[in-house]
Design an enzyme around this catalytic site. Sequence first.
Site: not given
Ligand code: F6R
Length: 608
Positions: A485, A504, A74, A100, A488, A27, A481
Amino acid sequence: MCGIVGYIGDNNALDIGIKGLRRLEYRGYDSAGLAIHNGNSVDCIKSVGKVDDLAQKIKDKDLKGNSIILHSRWATHGGVVEKNAHPHTDCKGNIFIVHNGIVENYKEIRAKLTSLGHKFVSETDSEVISHLIEHFYEGNLEEAVIKALKYIKGTYGLVVMSKDNPDRIVAARMFSPLVISVNEHGGFVASDPSAIISHSKRMIFLEDGEVAVIKKDDFIITDLESRVKDKQETELDWDIEEAQKGGYPHFMIKEIMEQSESVANSMRGRLIIEEGISKLGGIDSVKDKLKEIKKINILACGTSYYAGLIGEYLMEELAGIPTEVDFASEFRYRKFPTVADEAYLFISQSGETADSLAALKEIKKREALALGIVNVVGASIARETDAGVYNHAGPEIGVASTKAFTSQVVVLALMALFLGRQRNLSLADGKNIANDIAKLPILIQETLKNIKDIELLAKKYSGASNFLFVGRKYSYPVAMEGALKLKEISYIHSEGYSSGEMKHGPIALIDENFPTFAICPKDSVYEKTLSNIQEIKARNGKVIAITTMGNEEIKSLVDDVIYIPEVNEVLSPILSVIPVQVFAYYMAVSFGYNPDMPRNLAKSVTVE
Ligand code: F6R
């Protein structure tokens, strides 16, 4: 998002506390601290870094006691230095608190208490709580805590100890989770069950506005009017690892599910609805320069880059400022001529991405204004930019970014609103946008109600080896995005495309085995995207549509529909991205992959 633990009882408080705090390190891990009561006096020890650093610091000290409060931080307000670590105390060293959350009105409380003679030692918002309790303390700890809480605007998961009251600790909750358990081993309190589940599986979850007085063999819970509440215990059957993930099997799904809360945290205290504007403390120092800005260049990588693409639409639509977005990893290879009065905006969850940092170094050679949107407080990008806004989304542990993305888009919307109101955005339009932003946490909760249907969809389509994601305007970056997702974490080939670009080239890929996700909320480009869906259907492609609730006509055209609530078009990505996150998650799970640790990837990419 910080970690809190408290214990009172006859067992070894230090050992229980440190073990509990280690389980909450996910956290926050900027600094750690504890206050331990031996019946007569309190020792308070803090350290920058992880719980291990704190453990190292206390290893030769003879710390004994029957009650303890601990915190892993944090950082939100104030840098990562020892004086900002918790516990915080009052002027007399009688009251100790761990907190927190965010005290929104801390500046005014601090000013008032300073005028009454209180001395503050940290830069944090939290420290005002210990002094406010001191201000009201007349011998009854819980009474003073309740009086103090009535002055506090914002959020808290709070645990309080007092030198004068060795027989109790007091806990209180407002939007920041706290759970308690009292049994034959003593009384426990923590931010989440993982810290204390090894001592008991019977937990009481505090609700907002509740205050608990915890003793070694007894507890009482009241509301802020001191009315006693009758609370039921919940028997958890989680193991420790599950408890850290809030009972979810993976951090990724936990982080997806907490987006209502993380988005609320990103906007908390930052919207002045009646003035139709946002208040972003981190860019206040450069607000006059921002008024003159003629162009914004957004630089980021991966998911943060896609958030930046949404930022481009937002800045141009709400503020009328020409905006360009580039991969930070490519920027340095371009000549990129400088123009007068431009700003560079770096978006990064970690604030440590090497490519983004390298681009920032290039920018520093120019005389341009460098801004940041960063989640990790004190990270390099946050330190090296001239000004910026923190996301306050809490630590993101799952490698695939989810809650950071929605938080980034919210912060971009807040920034665009601010810049717009500095320019031509009318009060009425500003108010509308501000109102729509404020509704997002509720709308996210609505969106997440579909999760079971999306899990079934992932099963239905788990045989596909390729996916296309399409969308137009605000939905185009969501399509990108969504594809990222899916690829990856489930290793399925997927492409994100603008709906208009389909014809195209990519449409050549479509056949009955190549399904398409169409992100098509009922917005200003809905009809056009509908035509593109028809083109896909004419080639026997399967289509899953993400559209607005109440859109019945689309059902007869596509194979499957996922509904999201109606929302202002400029904010629609914050809702429409959630189904694609959930879909990717369940796809990975259906193949038996661990979505928290996808192969070949790291959370923070610190190499170029
Ligand atoms: C995808 C992901 C990466 C980050 C990229 C940038 O799920 O997490 O594509 O978005 O490596 O990372 P930051 O935002 O930490 O600069």
